[in-house]
Design an enzyme around this catalytic site. Structure first.
Site, short mmCIF file in Angstrom:
data_model
loop_
_atom_site.label_atom_id
_atom_site.label_comp_id
_atom_site.label_asym_id
_atom_site.label_seq_id
_atom_site.Cartn_x
_atom_site.Cartn_y
_atom_site.Cartn_z
N HIS A 115 0.84 -1.21 0.00
CA HIS A 115 0.00 0.00 0.00
C HIS A 115 0.87 1.25 0.00
O HIS A 115 0.68 2.17 -0.80
CB HIS A 115 -0.90 -0.01 1.25
CG HIS A 115 -1.75 1.22 1.43
ND1 HIS A 115 -3.08 1.24 1.16
CD2 HIS A 115 -1.43 2.46 1.87
CE1 HIS A 115 -3.57 2.46 1.43
NE2 HIS A 115 -2.58 3.21 1.87
N GLU A 116 1.85 1.28 0.89
CA GLU A 116 2.68 2.50 1.00
C GLU A 116 3.55 2.69 -0.24
O GLU A 116 3.77 3.80 -0.69
CB GLU A 116 3.56 2.43 2.25
CG GLU A 116 2.78 2.35 3.55
CD GLU A 116 1.74 3.47 3.73
OE1 GLU A 116 0.69 3.20 4.32
OE2 GLU A 116 1.98 4.60 3.23
N HIS A 119 1.57 4.49 -2.69
CA HIS A 119 1.64 5.96 -2.51
C HIS A 119 2.95 6.50 -3.08
O HIS A 119 2.97 7.51 -3.79
CB HIS A 119 1.58 6.32 -1.02
CG HIS A 119 0.21 6.22 -0.41
ND1 HIS A 119 -0.92 6.71 -1.02
CD2 HIS A 119 -0.20 5.69 0.77
CE1 HIS A 119 -1.98 6.48 -0.24
NE2 HIS A 119 -1.57 5.86 0.84
N HIS A 125 -5.64 7.28 -2.19
CA HIS A 125 -6.52 6.22 -1.67
C HIS A 125 -7.67 5.92 -2.63
O HIS A 125 -8.18 6.79 -3.30
CB HIS A 125 -7.05 6.64 -0.29
CG HIS A 125 -6.03 6.48 0.79
ND1 HIS A 125 -5.97 7.26 1.92
CD2 HIS A 125 -4.99 5.63 0.87
CE1 HIS A 125 -4.97 6.87 2.67
NE2 HIS A 125 -4.34 5.89 2.06
#
Lengths: 415, 80
Positions: A115-116, A119, A125
């Site tokens: 997930h990170e 980013h 998101h």
């Protein structure tokens, strides 16, 4: 999905600065590597791990306190991790979480890391609560894979992975930069060694470099020897030249065809770099406060470099003798002082030049004098440092020392 | 209205931290009730919860779940 930014390149490096204590290092590293693979398997991206120096994406774990992240964490639960958008590259994990792999217990490191990294690659998101890029952690999934919305988002940023890029896929490579493990050079005698480099460093400290060692020089004599790499991590020994610029606060070290830049004791991003506009294997370097330029020396020539402007170096090198009257060719080191007086070193001699860059009367003198080593100084290894300049010494004549601070060459917490 | 002061502060902190509510530029401390209601609606919709604009147990529970520290882009007004 939401696009927040993108990298202008598709082959990125990453570096793992530290690991959580709740997982074995090998399992934690495997989880982080797999996090990158989710993205490189659906987009034409490659990720190469480096273990020293600069990396595009930098992963680290910290808790409620952090010297380098204003966004502190909040203990177990709640916020698990955060990341910056391209092309910043910081990815931080909350060290207080119970990071796990292969179990429903705790927080799965691989999924949160993926997930990170999403980013860090430019994704915001997702509104799909089952997507990887949803803001809330949906728990451990034994057969995790990216949600179609995640795939659509990353391909909107970097395109689809075409067959030919498949073979381009670089495995997560082993580090290309391995810390130097060579045996250190013999300890030099600061009172009599020919120097590799000198510099008037931050806060007016005078540094002398020889082999793998560096020491400060004050009017009470040479300080203790330290390994160069102990102070400036990643810097090799046997340097060609060193120069600190009070104008930019940059320290540049030169060796062979490479240049390193540090601010204090911290290497600047993207360094070391290849020297491509001046010749390799320089002899010396100095910053001249009178015109705020950096001078580089090799053989009988010099370059004058403005750190903050595009300098046309095509007219260089120019003859040293044209500007620095009375100075030998191929100096081994050089530095200037706050008042603009310049010192050149070669072999066991040194020259002092006045503000008109003309060698002063009575020079060259022996380097022992510059180092404030009195003739009876014992060998460095049993060096006691109780040297007091002889009455005939005039402070300005030797290494100017009134500005020197007390010896504390190791980087203090404020460095 | 149904919230005690402590919980109200915690809910507002959450909505501000994750981009559902924006501190008014003119520096006034209090948020307008309609802004808070709109922010809660945006959060409930993004969380696939019943959209009421009021605090309820499901919303309270969702706010307690572990998550990423990066802001959410789900309130179009604050996103702009």
């Amino acid at each position: 999905y939401l696009l927040l930014g993108r990298w202008r390149k598709k082959h990125l490096t990453f570096r793992i600065f530290n690991l959580p204590s709740t997982l074995s290092p090998s399992r934690a590293r495997a989880a982080l590597h797999q996090a990158f693979k989710y993205w490189s398997s659906v987009a034409p991206l490659t990720f190469r791990e480096v273990k020293a120096g600069w990396a595009d994406i930098r992963l680290s774990f910290h808790g409620r306190q952090s010297p380098y992240c204003s966004n502190t964490f909040d203990g177990p639960g709640k916020v698990l991790a955060h990341a910056d958008i391209p092309e910043l590259g910081s990815v931080h994990f909350d060290n207080d979480e119970f990071w796990t792999e292969g179990t429903y217990q705790g927080v799965n490191l691989r999924i949160i890391a993926a997930h990170e990294v999403g980013h860090a690659l430019g994704l915001g998101h997702s509104r799909y609560t089952q997507a990887l890029m949803a803001p809330v952690y949906a728990g451990y999934q034994p057969y995790f894979k990216l949600h179609p919305d995640d795939v659509a988002g990353i391909q909107a940023l970097y395109g689809k992975k075409s067959p030919e890029t498949e073979d381009e896929e670089e495995e997560i490579e082993t580090p290309t930069v391995s810390p130097a493990t060579t045996k250190p050079s013999p300890m030099p005698n600061p009172c009599s060694s020919e120097l590799d480099a000198t510099m008037l460093g931050p806060r007016g400290k005078t540094y002398a470099f020889k082999g793998d060692y560096v020491w400060t020089v004050t009017d009470s004599g040479p300080g203790p020897l330290f390994r160069v790499s102990a102070l400036w991590e990643g810097l090799p020994g046997n340097l060609d030249a060193a120069v600190y610029s009070p104008r930019t606060k940059w320290i540049h070290f030169f060796k062979g065809n490479k240049v390193w830049r540090y601010v204090g004791f911290k290497m600047s991003p993207g360094f070391p770099m290849k020297l491509n506009r001046v010749e390799p294997n320089l002899d010396a370097a100095l910053y001249w406060p009178i015109n705020k330029k950096v001078f580089l020396f090799k053989g009988s020539g010099y370059w004058q470099w403005d750190e903050l402007a595009r300098t046309d170096l095509s007219r260089y090198p120019k003859p040293i003798k044209e500007l620095f009257t009375g100075v030998p060719d191929q100096p081994s080191a050089a530095m200037s002082w706050h008042d603009g007086q310049v010192y050149f070193f070669k072999g066991k001699d040194y020259w002092r030049l006045n503000q008109q860059l003309r060698v002063a009367k009575g020079y060259p003198r022996n380097i022992t004098h510059w180092m404030h080593c009195s003739p009876q100084t014992p060998d460095t290894n049993s060096f006691t440092g109780d040297i007091t300049p002889s009455s005939t010494d005039t402070i300005l004549d030797a290494t100017p020392s009134t500005m020197d601070s007390i010896l504390d060459i190791t980087p203090s917490t404020t460095d | 209205r149904a919230l005690g002061p402590t919980e109200k502060e915690a809910v507002l902190d959450y909505l501000v931290q994750y981009g559902y509510l924006q501190k008014p530029l003119e520096g006034a401390e209090d948020f307008r009730l309609e802004d808070i209601t709109e922010a809660l609606r945006a959060f409930q919709e993004a969380s696939e919860l019943p959209v009421s604009g009021q605090m309820d147990d499901d919303t309270r529970a969702r706010m307690k779940q572990p998550r990423c520290g990066v802001e959410d882009p789900f309130n179009q007004k604050t996103l702009k």
